[in-house]
Write a protein that holds these residues in place. Structure first.
Motif, PDB file in Angstrom:
ATOM      1  N   UNK A 246      78.403  18.346  43.340  1.00 18.65           N
ATOM      2  CA  UNK A 246      79.823  18.078  43.111  1.00 18.65           C
ATOM      3  C   UNK A 246      80.547  19.319  42.592  1.00 18.65           C
ATOM      4  N   UNK A 247      79.839  20.148  41.842  1.00 21.57           N
ATOM      5  CA  UNK A 247      80.443  21.370  41.306  1.00 21.57           C
ATOM      6  C   UNK A 247      79.350  22.377  40.990  1.00 21.57           C
ATOM      7  N   UNK A 248      79.722  23.659  41.005  1.00 18.90           N
ATOM      8  CA  UNK A 248      78.774  24.757  40.817  1.00 18.90           C
ATOM      9  C   UNK A 248      79.372  25.740  39.809  1.00 18.90           C
ATOM     10  N   UNK A 249      78.548  26.195  38.876  1.00 16.31           N
ATOM     11  CA  UNK A 249      79.012  27.172  37.886  1.00 16.31           C
ATOM     12  C   UNK A 249      78.158  28.424  37.955  1.00 16.31           C
ATOM     13  N   UNK A 250      78.796  29.565  37.709  1.00 16.49           N
ATOM     14  CA  UNK A 250      78.081  30.840  37.668  1.00 16.49           C
ATOM     15  C   UNK A 250      78.749  31.728  36.622  1.00 16.49           C
ATOM     16  N   UNK A 251      78.070  32.793  36.201  1.00 11.34           N
ATOM     17  CA  UNK A 251      78.566  33.625  35.102  1.00 11.34           C
ATOM     18  C   UNK A 251      79.559  34.670  35.593  1.00 11.34           C
ATOM     19  N   UNK A 252      80.154  35.373  34.611  1.00 10.06           N
ATOM     20  CA  UNK A 252      81.080  36.459  34.950  1.00 10.06           C
ATOM     21  C   UNK A 252      80.392  37.811  34.905  1.00 10.06           C
ATOM     22  N   UNK A 253      79.049  37.810  34.850  1.00 14.13           N
ATOM     23  CA  UNK A 253      78.304  39.065  34.805  1.00 14.13           C
ATOM     24  C   UNK A 253      77.573  39.287  36.127  1.00 14.13           C
ATOM     25  N   UNK A 254      76.498  40.094  36.092  1.00 19.05           N
ATOM     26  CA  UNK A 254      75.841  40.524  37.323  1.00 19.05           C
ATOM     27  C   UNK A 254      75.353  39.359  38.181  1.00 19.05           C
ATOM     28  N   UNK A 255      74.732  38.364  37.559  1.00 21.46           N
ATOM     29  CA  UNK A 255      74.203  37.244  38.342  1.00 21.46           C
ATOM     30  C   UNK A 255      75.322  36.474  39.025  1.00 21.46           C
ATOM     31  N   UNK A 256      76.432  36.286  38.317  1.00 24.14           N
ATOM     32  CA  UNK A 256      77.555  35.553  38.885  1.00 24.14           C
ATOM     33  C   UNK A 256      78.226  36.294  40.025  1.00 24.14           C
ATOM     34  N   UNK A 257      78.312  37.617  39.897  1.00 21.55           N
ATOM     35  CA  UNK A 257      78.873  38.403  40.995  1.00 21.55           C
ATOM     36  C   UNK A 257      78.024  38.265  42.250  1.00 21.55           C
ATOM     37  N   UNK A 258      76.716  38.233  42.058  1.00 22.44           N
ATOM     38  CA  UNK A 258      75.832  38.066  43.215  1.00 22.44           C
ATOM     39  C   UNK A 258      76.001  36.671  43.834  1.00 22.44           C
ATOM     40  N   UNK A 259      76.035  35.654  42.986  1.00 21.20           N
ATOM     41  CA  UNK A 259      76.182  34.275  43.487  1.00 21.20           C
ATOM     42  C   UNK A 259      77.464  34.139  44.297  1.00 21.20           C
TER      43      UNK A 259
END
Length: 268
Positions: free
Chosen positions: A137-150
């Motif tokens: 229903x929803x997806x969250x990711x970070x504002x750092x390196x991992x999130x940029x990749x996602x």
């Protein structure tokens, strides 16, 4: 008897004062991926060195005031920084770092969590991960390196970028898992070492290796550090063989090679 023991007592007091004066407070600015490991290793280092570690947390990158580059730019003092390797490279280019002081510390894979008690999706293979993301229903990711990749690469690799863009959300500054634990998002991605310490979530696993992204964590002594030698001693300890069991237990991997090649210029 008092006359006999007074000199000894005075000597002990002087030694105590002298030892206390010699102890240094080593200020470490650190991003979340290495936090769990450093917190567990701190007592060993402090017992061995006699110095005290002062932790200042902040993202390796991003636009928040808490980000390490922003802290340094406004004059906050630090002896050591521990952060995403690419972000540390940027600090080196901007002459924030003492030349030759960089130490590679750990490699950190990306993982996924759901709220504790929710069904556990399968992400072992690429097809399983794609199905899980499409059904979420929803997806969250970070504002750092991992999130940029996602956000910039993973969704494209899976061919679902347009299908998930409306339900994928960036979480700034705070741990992604904490928002998943509150039920704000159905699933969350971040470096494993940042997911594991958060209560209220179930760790599902790492991304499949063929779509995994490894973030290198590295440390360095700040050019204007007050305690350069103590900072170097800390980095040497964190990269030593005796620290590796704890580093691996927090979800990271021992560094075995040179810094990983960036998979894309979008991850900086």
């Amino acid at each position: 008897m008092q006359k006999i023991y007074r000199p000894l007592f005075a000597t002990l007091v002087l030694l105590s004062v002298s030892t206390g004066a010699m102890a240094k407070e080593v200020t470490v600015m650190m991003s979340g991926g290495f936090k769990a490991a450093l917190e567990k290793l701190t007592p060993q280092f402090e017992a061995k060195s006699g110095d005290k570690i002062i932790l200042v947390s902040g993202p390796s990158m991003g636009k928040t005031p808490q980000a390490i580059p922003a802290r340094l730019a406004r004059g906050e003092k630090a002896d050591v920084v521990i952060m995403v390797g690419d972000a540390l490279t940027n600090l080196e280019k901007d002459n924030w770092i003492q030349p030759g002081s960089r130490v590679e510390l750990a490699d950190s894979p990306i993982g996924m969590v759901v709220k504790q008690g929710d069904p556990k999706p399968n992400i072992k293979q690429e097809a399983d991960l794609r199905k899980t993301l499409l059904q979420a229903k929803s997806i969250a990711y970070s504002d750092s390196a991992s999130g940029l990749y996602i956000s910039n690469q993973l969704f494209k690799k899976l061919g679902i970028e347009d299908k998930v863009k409306e339900k994928a959300h960036k979480v700034e500054r705070i741990p992604v898992a904490s928002e998943v634990a509150k039920g704000k998002y159905a699933i969350g991605f971040q470096q494993v070492s940042e997911l594991l310490p958060v209560p209220g979530v179930t760790f599902i696993g790492e991304l499949p290796e063929n779509v995994q992204y490894i973030t290198r964590f590295a440390g360095a002594v700040i050019l204007k550090a007050e305690h350069r030698q103590e900072g170097k001693a800390l980095l040497d300890f964190l990269s030593s063989a005796q620290a590796q069991d704890i580093i691996r237990a927090t979800g990271m991997r021992t560094v075995k090679t040179a810094p990983p090649v960036k998979q894309s210029d979008t991850v900086q």
